[in-house]
Design a protein around this motif. Structure first.
Motif, PDB file in Angstrom:
ATOM      1  N   PRO A  48      10.943  15.819  18.124  1.00 61.43           N
ATOM      2  CA  PRO A  48       9.904  15.282  17.238  1.00 61.43           C
ATOM      3  C   PRO A  48       9.590  16.191  16.054  1.00 61.43           C
ATOM      4  CG  PRO A  48       8.889  16.276  19.147  1.00 61.43           C
ATOM      5  CD  PRO A  48      10.376  16.394  19.358  1.00 61.43           C
ATOM      6  N   ARG A  49      10.612  16.733  15.431  1.00 58.72           N
ATOM      7  CA  ARG A  49      10.385  17.560  14.239  1.00 58.72           C
ATOM      8  C   ARG A  49      10.193  16.647  13.032  1.00 58.72           C
ATOM      9  NH1 ARG A  49      10.932  22.837  15.013  1.00 58.72           N
ATOM     10  NH2 ARG A  49      11.990  23.546  16.896  1.00 58.72           N
ATOM     11  N   LEU A  50       9.205  16.985  12.250  1.00 54.13           N
ATOM     12  CA  LEU A  50       8.794  16.122  11.138  1.00 54.13           C
ATOM     13  C   LEU A  50       9.837  16.120  10.031  1.00 54.13           C
ATOM     14  CD1 LEU A  50       6.521  14.344   9.924  1.00 54.13           C
ATOM     15  CD2 LEU A  50       5.611  16.439   8.877  1.00 54.13           C
ATOM     16  N   VAL A  51      10.193  14.912   9.590  1.00 54.53           N
ATOM     17  CA  VAL A  51      11.100  14.743   8.454  1.00 54.53           C
ATOM     18  C   VAL A  51      10.321  14.314   7.208  1.00 54.53           C
ATOM     19  CG1 VAL A  51      13.062  13.444   7.561  1.00 54.53           C
ATOM     20  CG2 VAL A  51      13.028  14.166   9.960  1.00 54.53           C
ATOM     21  N   GLY A  52       9.381  13.377   7.360  1.00 53.95           N
ATOM     22  CA  GLY A  52       8.623  12.889   6.216  1.00 53.95           C
ATOM     23  C   GLY A  52       7.633  11.828   6.632  1.00 53.95           C
ATOM     24  N   PHE A  53       7.150  11.088   5.663  1.00 51.81           N
ATOM     25  CA  PHE A  53       6.152  10.044   5.906  1.00 51.81           C
ATOM     26  C   PHE A  53       6.497   8.856   5.028  1.00 51.81           C
ATOM     27  CE2 PHE A  53       2.058   7.895   5.581  1.00 51.81           C
ATOM     28  CZ  PHE A  53       1.566   8.003   6.875  1.00 51.81           C
ATOM     29  N   VAL A  54       6.437   7.650   5.593  1.00 52.65           N
ATOM     30  CA  VAL A  54       6.746   6.441   4.839  1.00 52.65           C
ATOM     31  C   VAL A  54       5.539   5.516   4.877  1.00 52.65           C
ATOM     32  CG1 VAL A  54       7.798   5.298   6.841  1.00 52.65           C
ATOM     33  CG2 VAL A  54       8.390   4.540   4.538  1.00 52.65           C
ATOM     34  N   LEU A  55       5.201   4.948   3.719  1.00 44.81           N
ATOM     35  CA  LEU A  55       4.063   4.043   3.624  1.00 44.81           C
ATOM     36  C   LEU A  55       4.423   2.671   4.167  1.00 44.81           C
ATOM     37  CD1 LEU A  55       2.652   4.931   0.094  1.00 44.81           C
ATOM     38  CD2 LEU A  55       1.778   5.651   2.322  1.00 44.81           C
ATOM     39  N   ARG A  56       3.490   2.053   4.832  1.00 45.99           N
ATOM     40  CA  ARG A  56       3.713   0.745   5.431  1.00 45.99           C
ATOM     41  C   ARG A  56       4.111  -0.295   4.390  1.00 45.99           C
ATOM     42  NH1 ARG A  56       1.246  -2.105   9.756  1.00 45.99           N
ATOM     43  NH2 ARG A  56       1.215  -4.354   9.397  1.00 45.99           N
ATOM     44  N   ARG A  57       3.404  -0.320   3.259  1.00 46.66           N
ATOM     45  CA  ARG A  57       3.675  -1.336   2.247  1.00 46.66           C
ATOM     46  C   ARG A  57       5.087  -1.173   1.679  1.00 46.66           C
ATOM     47  NH1 ARG A  57       1.035  -4.906  -1.061  1.00 46.66           N
ATOM     48  NH2 ARG A  57       1.796  -5.122  -3.199  1.00 46.66           N
ATOM     49  N   ASP A  58       5.485   0.070   1.403  1.00 46.80           N
ATOM     50  CA  ASP A  58       6.840   0.307   0.897  1.00 46.80           C
ATOM     51  C   ASP A  58       7.880  -0.122   1.921  1.00 46.80           C
ATOM     52  OD1 ASP A  58       5.575   1.319  -1.268  1.00 46.80           O
ATOM     53  OD2 ASP A  58       6.117   3.414  -0.926  1.00 46.80           O
ATOM     54  N   LEU A  59       7.601   0.132   3.198  1.00 47.50           N
ATOM     55  CA  LEU A  59       8.536  -0.217   4.262  1.00 47.50           C
ATOM     56  C   LEU A  59       8.693  -1.735   4.370  1.00 47.50           C
ATOM     57  CD1 LEU A  59      10.270   1.015   6.544  1.00 47.50           C
ATOM     58  CD2 LEU A  59       8.261   0.860   8.034  1.00 47.50           C
ATOM     59  N   VAL A  60       7.583  -2.462   4.337  1.00 46.34           N
ATOM     60  CA  VAL A  60       7.634  -3.917   4.449  1.00 46.34           C
ATOM     61  C   VAL A  60       8.392  -4.523   3.275  1.00 46.34           C
ATOM     62  CG1 VAL A  60       6.220  -6.002   4.388  1.00 46.34           C
ATOM     63  CG2 VAL A  60       5.553  -4.092   5.850  1.00 46.34           C
ATOM     64  N   ILE A  61       8.071  -4.077   2.061  1.00 46.64           N
ATOM     65  CA  ILE A  61       8.727  -4.626   0.868  1.00 46.64           C
ATOM     66  C   ILE A  61      10.222  -4.321   0.890  1.00 46.64           C
ATOM     67  CG2 ILE A  61       8.858  -4.441  -1.644  1.00 46.64           C
ATOM     68  CD1 ILE A  61       5.843  -3.997  -1.656  1.00 46.64           C
ATOM     69  N   SER A  62      10.589  -3.129   1.333  1.00 46.26           N
ATOM     70  CA  SER A  62      12.001  -2.749   1.373  1.00 46.26           C
ATOM     71  C   SER A  62      12.775  -3.586   2.385  1.00 46.26           C
ATOM     72  CB  SER A  62      12.129  -1.259   1.714  1.00 46.26           C
ATOM     73  OG  SER A  62      11.484  -0.463   0.743  1.00 46.26           O
ATOM     74  N   LEU A  63      12.176  -3.831   3.554  1.00 49.80           N
ATOM     75  CA  LEU A  63      12.858  -4.644   4.551  1.00 49.80           C
ATOM     76  C   LEU A  63      13.001  -6.091   4.082  1.00 49.80           C
ATOM     77  CD1 LEU A  63      11.276  -3.313   7.883  1.00 49.80           C
ATOM     78  CD2 LEU A  63      13.554  -2.867   6.973  1.00 49.80           C
ATOM     79  N   GLU A  64      11.958  -6.624   3.475  1.00 47.80           N
ATOM     80  CA  GLU A  64      12.067  -7.977   2.952  1.00 47.80           C
ATOM     81  C   GLU A  64      13.123  -8.069   1.859  1.00 47.80           C
ATOM     82  OE1 GLU A  64       8.138  -8.906   1.683  1.00 47.80           O
ATOM     83  OE2 GLU A  64       7.487  -9.593   3.660  1.00 47.80           O
ATOM     84  N   ASN A  65      13.184  -7.042   1.015  1.00 45.37           N
ATOM     85  CA  ASN A  65      14.190  -7.029  -0.050  1.00 45.37           C
ATOM     86  C   ASN A  65      15.605  -6.934   0.514  1.00 45.37           C
ATOM     87  OD1 ASN A  65      14.639  -6.691  -3.103  1.00 45.37           O
ATOM     88  ND2 ASN A  65      15.769  -4.961  -2.239  1.00 45.37           N
ATOM     89  N   ALA A  66      15.771  -6.130   1.584  1.00 41.01           N
ATOM     90  CA  ALA A  66      17.090  -6.009   2.216  1.00 41.01           C
ATOM     91  C   ALA A  66      17.512  -7.336   2.854  1.00 41.01           C
ATOM     92  CB  ALA A  66      17.065  -4.898   3.258  1.00 41.01           C
ATOM     93  N   ARG A  67      16.579  -7.998   3.522  1.00 41.74           N
ATOM     94  CA  ARG A  67      16.891  -9.300   4.127  1.00 41.74           C
ATOM     95  C   ARG A  67      17.312 -10.308   3.054  1.00 41.74           C
ATOM     96  NH1 ARG A  67      16.700 -10.393   9.853  1.00 41.74           N
ATOM     97  NH2 ARG A  67      14.970  -9.247  10.818  1.00 41.74           N
ATOM     98  N   ARG A  68      16.706 -10.199   1.901  1.00 49.46           N
ATOM     99  CA  ARG A  68      16.920 -11.198   0.862  1.00 49.46           C
ATOM    100  C   ARG A  68      18.171 -10.919   0.033  1.00 49.46           C
ATOM    101  NH1 ARG A  68      12.410 -10.485  -1.553  1.00 49.46           N
ATOM    102  NH2 ARG A  68      11.227 -11.748  -0.081  1.00 49.46           N
ATOM    103  N   HIS A  69      18.472  -9.647  -0.214  1.00 47.12           N
ATOM    104  CA  HIS A  69      19.515  -9.335  -1.194  1.00 47.12           C
ATOM    105  C   HIS A  69      20.735  -8.613  -0.620  1.00 47.12           C
ATOM    106  CE1 HIS A  69      15.816  -9.626  -3.794  1.00 47.12           C
ATOM    107  NE2 HIS A  69      16.657 -10.386  -4.475  1.00 47.12           N
ATOM    108  N   GLN A  70      20.616  -7.981   0.521  1.00 48.39           N
ATOM    109  CA  GLN A  70      21.756  -7.258   1.071  1.00 48.39           C
ATOM    110  C   GLN A  70      22.494  -8.151   2.065  1.00 48.39           C
ATOM    111  OE1 GLN A  70      20.830  -3.516   2.864  1.00 48.39           O
ATOM    112  NE2 GLN A  70      22.950  -3.058   3.435  1.00 48.39           N
ATOM    113  N   GLU A  71      23.723  -8.353   1.824  1.00 50.75           N
ATOM    114  CA  GLU A  71      24.524  -9.260   2.649  1.00 50.75           C
ATOM    115  C   GLU A  71      24.766  -8.657   4.030  1.00 50.75           C
ATOM    116  OE1 GLU A  71      28.868 -11.547   2.526  1.00 50.75           O
ATOM    117  OE2 GLU A  71      28.219 -10.254   0.865  1.00 50.75           O
ATOM    118  N   GLY A  72      24.575  -9.484   5.045  1.00 54.81           N
ATOM    119  CA  GLY A  72      24.916  -9.077   6.399  1.00 54.81           C
ATOM    120  C   GLY A  72      23.808  -8.400   7.168  1.00 54.81           C
ATOM    121  N   VAL A  73      22.638  -8.187   6.569  1.00 54.68           N
ATOM    122  CA  VAL A  73      21.549  -7.517   7.276  1.00 54.68           C
ATOM    123  C   VAL A  73      20.959  -8.471   8.312  1.00 54.68           C
ATOM    124  CG1 VAL A  73      19.249  -6.523   7.055  1.00 54.68           C
ATOM    125  CG2 VAL A  73      21.003  -5.981   5.376  1.00 54.68           C
TER     126      VAL A  73
END
Length: 811
Positions: free
Chosen positions: A694-719
């Protein structure tokens, strides 16, 4: 293969960054130091066998800007560090490009000039709106008493200016101005005149107040109140969507005129700060660098706060100091210069409109001819004590009334409350001359120094003819009898005493109702009444006992001994300071407001005494008290943290709680991450190397994560749902048949602020205040142990102050 999108109903958009990162089924063991996994991250290289030649190419979602990344949800706190970093990167990029072409150089110049252009527009727009509000409020206030036959749009003063039949002693009486009794029943004297005018006064007041509260309720609920507590919270980084929007601006401008004209015990100065900030927020949308950066936008809002006070009082320098001392959370030197420029433009615009009709910028111009004496500092200090006592009483009484409104059925009937308070105010105000007039007119009359032609009851002095008193005859022999109190002055004194009580009561119950309501003018009115009463008492004492050693030299034949108007001015400053706890900006506003530059020392003495007395009885100003009442996440910079607690005492999870919810930099799938998001309502997630390490790498914001996943589902083929999520810089080994991975390292904050479990909370609180953090991670030897949010700190501070920690809940 399954390529279903991320369901909107599983994602609660009303997440709050002040909540804790939720627990999940992922168990992180902190009992021992786990060695890192067998991966080589040094120098950004990966082992060769990790990436087969035929593995699918990974997609970095931020190669091109994804709309929505870096923005914030409603009722969230901005990340000041990230916003300032974005602005530095933008400025660095523009500076580098400006050396490459002339077009880029011109763009760089226009970018630097855009801030000053924005200040110019804010000043012009705010000054124009303030001038219109002043003119409309003056006209509608006079409309309660009558109408001008030459044109209904003229107020009483303007109507009688053009009359050739107006005398100086009776300058408010002219045949062109008719009262409602004269128009409706043709009565010009007698009890019928009084009754009809009384009835029309109450009807107009009820109509104005009813329209104001209905418009606020129907179109812009955020348009009620002063607005300064919310603006302080917004400037600290909190986001309240719509609070500074166009509908709020329109409705606040209209209802502010209605509320002031209704005769309620409120002012327009605080709401004008809200109006100026609305103008600034709307104009920011036309400038890219302010529209896309919340920290830069708050610099503009700080300048707009100065503009609001500038147009409210005609005090541009005091407005800048008010923004610096009372409102702003982050106020760099560049913002100071731009605030000064914007306040200058706004004051010039207001002066050009000339809403007061006296060719002056100041609201209450005074011209005293008698210097103050050193021993008068004693009554000035007494006025300061009264102002501090009034401030402490008002804050406690008003907060108790507002809490009663929130916690009982009274809060369910805001329209009825406004109508009832307006009815009582109008019924009690009309019979008394000093409550019937508007608060601004009252203050102006109380500040006024009596001249030979003044017809006011406050100037009801009389000679001593026919008097048999030896002391009075001695006074007459010295030529001082003309300043002895007469029947008119005695009548004015008891009316002022009654007006003082009514003003105090009605101001307590009015501030906080669902109409625009400022506090500056009512507080100044209370202080001005008390000051004038004390000033007249001191004047009569000095005249009747001028032969005493203490008063010797104060009085001279043909001159005033004491100026009661100066006492009213000092009392107004003292009471306003007691309520708002302003000092430097208050004194500057008062001498700009009145033009009384030579009376700075009495103003300073009263303002400082008022603050000391009020602080002894309670540390919070009225704005801070309302912030705490409403549960806004605001860390007050003036409040010291004196407790010896550590980060481990505040962080979540607490001892015995499940571990925090984390993401791993590799090994999790899209489905697992989406399930974690759907099961929580929190603002972000720490990213660690793995469940075992459990060594810390970083922190990701929830809103950025949600938008990125939705964008990947929409635009990246095969996800698909089984596609791996990667926060690593290296590409892991993947089989040819595996679904493509989604690489999200670009949205990962690789340098989140961290403290150790042994860090003193005093230091943690200072870090949150000075850097404007949303959250801070707690580590030990690089391992993640917990998280501290701003709300955790506020709850801890409330608990240490023996207050209910659950009261720190914004609703």
């Amino acid at each position: 293969m399954d390529n279903g999108g991320f369901c909107d109903d599983n994602y609660q958009s009303g997440s709050s960054d002040d909540e804790l990162v939720d627990i999940s089924e992922v168990t992180v063991d902190f009992s021992e130091d786990v060695p890192p996994l067998d991966r080589d991250y040094s120098a950004g290289r990966c082992k060769a066998e990790w990436r087969p030649n035929n593995s699918p190419k990974l997609m970095d979602l931020l190669d091109d800007t994804v709309p929505g990344i870096g923005t914030y949800e409603d009722f969230n706190t901005i990340d000041w560090v990230r916003e300032k970093s974005k602005d530095r990167d933008r400025h660095r990029e523009i500076a580098n490009k400006s050396k490459q072409s002339t077009v880029a150089l011109l763009f760089s110049i226009s970018d630097a000039f855009s801030g000053w252009l924005l200040m110019l527009l804010i000043g012009l727009m705010s000054g124009a709106l303030a001038g219109g509000i002043d003119i409309a409020a003056h006209w509608m206030t006079d409309l309660k008493e009558g109408v001008c036959l030459n044109g209904f749009w003229f107020n009483h003063e303007h109507c009688c200016w053009a009359s050739n039949e107006t005398t100086f002693q009776e300058r408010d009486k002219c045949p062109q101005w008719k009262s409602w009794a004269e128009l409706m029943v043709g009565v010009s004297e007698g009890p019928g005149l009084y009754v009809v005018n009384y009835f029309m006064y109450v009807c107009w007041a009820l109509l104005f107040a009813f329209l104001a509260v209905i418009l606020v309720r129907a179109f812009a609920p955020y348009a009620c109140g002063s607005g300064i507590p919310e603006i302080k919270t917004i400037l600290s980084g909190f986001i309240i969507r719509g609070y500074l929007g166009k509908w709020t601006l329109i409705i606040k401008t209209i209802t502010l005129v209605l509320a002031v004209s209704s005769g309620l015990s409120l002012g327009k100065e605080g709401p004008l700060v809200h109006v100026a900030c609305c103008c600034a927020n709307i104009l920011c949308h036309f400038f890219t660098k302010y529209r896309r950066n919340e920290a830069k936008k708050r610099e503009v809002l700080s300048a707009a706060s100065a503009v609001g006070v500038s147009v409210a009082f005609g005090a541009p320098i005091g407005g800048v100091l008010f923004s610096l001392e009372e409102v702003s959370y982050y106020f760099p030197l560049k913002t100071l210069w731009r605030s000064f420029f914007a306040a200058l433009v706004a004051a010039f615009t207001l002066r050009s409109i000339n809403p007061f009709g006296n060719s002056r910028l100041v609201l209450f111009y005074v011209e005293f001819h008698t210097p103050w004496h050193l021993l008068e500092l004693i009554p000035f200090v007494l006025l300061g004590i009264f102002g501090g006592l009034w401030g402490a009483f008002f804050i406690r009484a008003n907060i108790a009334w507002c809490r009663l409104r929130k916690n009982t059925s009274l809060g369910h009937y805001p329209v009825l409350e406004v109508v009832v308070v307006t009815l009582l105010t109008a019924l009690l105000a009309f019979p008394i001359e000093y409550t019937k007039m508007s608060s601004s007119e009252l203050i102006s009359e109380l500040f006024n120094d009596c001249g030979l032609l003044d017809s006011s009851k406050l100037c009801g002095y009389t000679s001593n003819s026919g008097s048999t008193s030896g002391s009075v005859n001695a006074t007459a022999a010295n030529g001082l009898g003309a300043r002895l109190a007469g029947p008119g002055l005695y009548t004015a004194m008891w009316q002022l005493a009654l007006a003082l009580v009514l003003k105090m009561v009605f101001t307590v119950v009015t501030f906080g109702m669902k109409v625009p309501s400022g506090l500056f003018i009512p507080s100044m009115a209370v202080g001005a009444i008390a000051g004038r009463l004390l000033g007249v008492c001191m004047e009569q004492l000095a005249i009747r006992h001028h032969e005493r050693d203490i008063f010797r030299g104060w009085c001279s034949p043909g001159a005033d001994c004491i100026t009661p108007g100066l006492y009213a001015m000092v009392g107004a400053a003292a009471c306003l300071g007691g309520v708002t706890r302003m000092t430097v900006s208050l004194v500057v506003i008062m001498f700009e407001l009145t033009g009384g530059l030579e009376y700075i020392v009495p103003l300073m003495a009263a303002a400082m005494t008022s603050k000391w007395v009020a602080d002894a009885l309670g540390r919070e100003s009225i704005y801070e008290a309302h912030i705490r009442l409403n549960g806004y996440p605001f860390l007050e910079a003036k409040e010291e943290f004196r407790h010896k607690t550590l980060a481990t005492d505040v962080m979540r999870p607490r001892r015995g709680d499940p571990p925090v919810s984390v993401l791993t930099e590799s090994g999790m799938t899209v489905e697992e991450v989406e399930r974690l998001i759907a099961d929580t309502t929190y603002s972000g997630f720490p990213v660690v190397i793995s469940q075992q390490s459990p060594r810390l790498v970083g922190f990701v914001l929830r809103r950025d994560l949600v938008i990125s996943l939705e964008n990947a589902r929409r635009h990246q083929e095969g996800v698909v749902s089984m596609s791996p999520i990667l926060f690593t810089e290296c590409d892991p080994p993947m089989s040819p048949s595996a679904p493509p991975a989604v690489k999200l390292r670009s949205i990962l904050d690789l340098s989140p602020f961290t403290v150790t479990v042994h860090t003193a909370m005093e230091i943690v609180v200072d870090i949150f205040r000075k850097l404007g953090l949303r959250q801070c991670l707690v580590i030990q030897n690089g391992r993640l142990l917990g998280i501290i949010t701003k709300k955790d700190i506020l709850k801890h501070m409330a608990q240490m102050a023996n207050r209910d920690p659950d009261s720190i809940l914004f609703n």
